[in-house]
Design an enzyme around this catalytic site. Structure first.
Site, PDB file in Angstrom:
ATOM      1  N   GLY A  32      85.898  33.661 -26.847  1.00 16.83           N
ATOM      2  CA  GLY A  32      85.754  32.447 -26.231  1.00 16.83           C
ATOM      3  C   GLY A  32      86.677  31.348 -26.821  1.00 16.83           C
ATOM      4  CG  ASP A  72      85.004  31.612 -22.918  1.00 18.49           C
ATOM      5  OD1 ASP A  72      84.313  32.275 -23.512  1.00 18.49           O
ATOM      6  OD2 ASP A  72      85.680  32.439 -22.064  1.00 18.49           O
ATOM      7  CB  THR A 123      84.470  38.760 -20.342  1.00 18.98           C
ATOM      8  OG1 THR A 123      85.500  39.814 -20.285  1.00 18.98           O
ATOM      9  CG2 THR A 123      83.849  38.363 -19.183  1.00 18.98           C
ATOM     10  N   GLY A 124      85.380  37.790 -23.212  1.00 16.81           N
ATOM     11  CA  GLY A 124      86.011  38.174 -24.651  1.00 16.81           C
ATOM     12  C   GLY A 124      86.011  37.089 -25.538  1.00 16.81           C
ATOM     13  NE  ARG A 141      81.013  31.097 -29.823  1.00 16.95           N
ATOM     14  CZ  ARG A 141      81.401  31.824 -28.831  1.00 16.95           C
ATOM     15  NH1 ARG A 141      80.305  32.183 -27.953  1.00 16.95           N
ATOM     16  NH2 ARG A 141      82.599  32.479 -28.657  1.00 16.95           N
ATOM     17  CB  VAL A 142      79.350  25.865 -26.698  1.00 17.98           C
ATOM     18  CG1 VAL A 142      79.907  25.889 -25.321  1.00 17.98           C
ATOM     19  CG2 VAL A 142      77.984  25.108 -27.007  1.00 17.98           C
ATOM     20  CB  THR A 184      80.841  37.173 -20.878  1.00 16.37           C
ATOM     21  OG1 THR A 184      80.659  36.875 -22.163  1.00 16.37           O
ATOM     22  CG2 THR A 184      81.003  36.269 -19.746  1.00 16.37           C
TER      23      THR A 184
HETATM   24  N1  ASP Z   1      83.394  34.657 -23.934  1.00 14.32           N
HETATM   25  C1  ASP Z   1      81.974  34.818 -24.496  1.00 14.32           C
HETATM   26  C2  ASP Z   1      81.895  33.823 -25.515  1.00 14.32           C
HETATM   27  O1  ASP Z   1      82.865  33.623 -26.264  1.00 14.32           O
HETATM   28  C3  ASP Z   1      81.835  36.148 -25.067  1.00 14.32           C
HETATM   29  C4  ASP Z   1      82.055  37.342 -24.382  1.00 14.32           C
HETATM   30  O2  ASP Z   1      82.830  37.338 -23.242  1.00 14.32           O
HETATM   31  O3  ASP Z   1      81.779  38.443 -24.753  1.00 14.32           O
HETATM   32  O4  ASP Z   1      80.745  33.303 -25.600  1.00 14.32           O
END
Ligand code: ASP
Length: 359
Positions: A260, A237, A257-258, A234-235, A206
């Protein structure tokens, strides 16, 4: 709150040796903007994004156009396997992308989720914002909308990503990623552990990017290929306003990020902005949301032996006056520092994140 000061001099990392690292010093809220400089903040993979955004802001670009042009660079880069073209696919080998944008001056938003075969979902989200009365389009509808708007349909699965996915697929076992009724075992924890066991990349990837112009107008965007090997449909954040991205032109912008799922369940981006509205500086605003997430994480498989969240999560904040911050739970397992990208109106650099936990 147990946290470290985020103000340290950054050590050079081999992979990003050519990028200036922050000679970190305290923010002086208002100073940068008072000098009429546009500022942009992004996740650690966003150095090129903040450079582009500030270049455009200097030319008088709308802040949302500027940050979208910034993240487009990373979306189109096949080497970045967490975003757009070259992103790691879902469990069926299909790249599904998520993005949302928010425009401070008009308080309008646009988003797409699970869009396939379109390289720059952030630009499609921008079209949703500007050319429709809606906020979020998903799946096939989002793709058809993009095509109608002149976007090209293309294959986003690179050879590199396909080979990685194939290895993943070949190693599937009867323990799939679905939650059993009588079992509280998380999708993300299992996916991450399985990828690690196979030596395969796993991304909470992300890119988030926000920008403020010299007049204090704000734009913000988040775009991603989402969780690697996710369940189709899958959705995360990233396309959800108030979760992976939010901005209020009177206050600032927040993004993440991270993992979601944790951000959705905390309205993370909204909380970051609300914390700033209540007087927190941007770093404190991010740390407070991390603390909130930690306090509300109950599943044992998402906690380490100290009872702290064991997943990756970062928040980024940019205040209307140009002050900025970024924070995460802790340093990498090997003790390496974590960074976010900033262009302070003079130069772009990586700035060390603040940490909620010392270790
Ligand atoms: N936040 C993103 C999600 O959950 C993934 C990511 O940031 O790596 O889709």
């Amino acid at each position: 709150m147990n946290r470290r000061s985020f103000l340290t001099t950054a050590a050079a990392l081999p992979a990003i040796a050519s990028i200036p690292m922050a000679e970190a010093k305290p923010h002086e809220p208002g100073r940068l903007l008072a000098q009429g400089r546009p500022i942009s903040v992004s996740s650690g993979n966003g150095i090129r994004a903040v450079e582009k955004a500030v270049e455009l802001l200097r030319q008088g670009s709308d802040p949302l156009d500027a940050v979208v042009a910034g993240v487009n660079i990373v979306e189109s880069d096949p080497e970045d396997m967490s975003v757009g073209y070259g992103g790691l696919p879902n469990e069926r080998g299909v790249v599904q992308l998520d993005s949302c944008v928010m425009h401070g001056p008009t308080h309008k938003a646009g988003a797409v989720a699970c869009i396939e075969n379109i390289m720059n979902p952030a630009s499609v989200a921008l079209k949703v914002c500007r050319r429709t009365d809606h906020v979020l389009l998903v799946g096939e509808g989002a793709k058809q909308f993009a095509i109608a708007q002149g976007f090209k349909e293309e294959d986003l699965l690179t050879e590199k990503a396909r080979k990685i996915w194939l290895r993943w697929k070949e190693n599937l076992n009867p323990n799939d990623d679905w939650l059993n009724e009588d079992q509280i075992i998380g999708d993300a924890g299992k996916l991450e552990a399985r990828a690690e066991a196979l030596g395969l990349p796993f991304h909470y990837g992300t890119i988030h990017c926000s920008g403020v112009d010299a007049e204090g107008n704000i734009g913000s965007v988040t775009t991603t290929s989402g969780l690697s090997y996710k369940i189709p449909g899958r959705v995360g954040d990233s396309p959800l306003i108030g979760a992976g991205n939010f901005c209020d032109n009177a206050v600032g912008a927040g993004g993440s990020t991270g993992r979601g799922e944790a951000v959705i369940q905390s309205c993370g981006g909204f909380q970051v902005v609300q914390n700033m509205a209540n007087g927190d500086d941007p770093t404190e605003a991010c740390l407070k949301v991390l603390k909130w997430v930690a306090d509300h994480t109950r599943r044992h498989d998402l906690l380490n032996s100290k009872g702290q969240p064991n997943f990756s999560l970062r928040f980024y904040a940019l205040r209307k006056d140009g002050a900025y911050g970024g924070a995460c739970f802790r340093k990498n397992a090997n003790g390496n520092k974590k960074y976010f990208a900033v262009h302070d109106g003079e130069k772009a650099y990586l700035h060390e994140c603040a940490y909620l936990y010392d270790d």
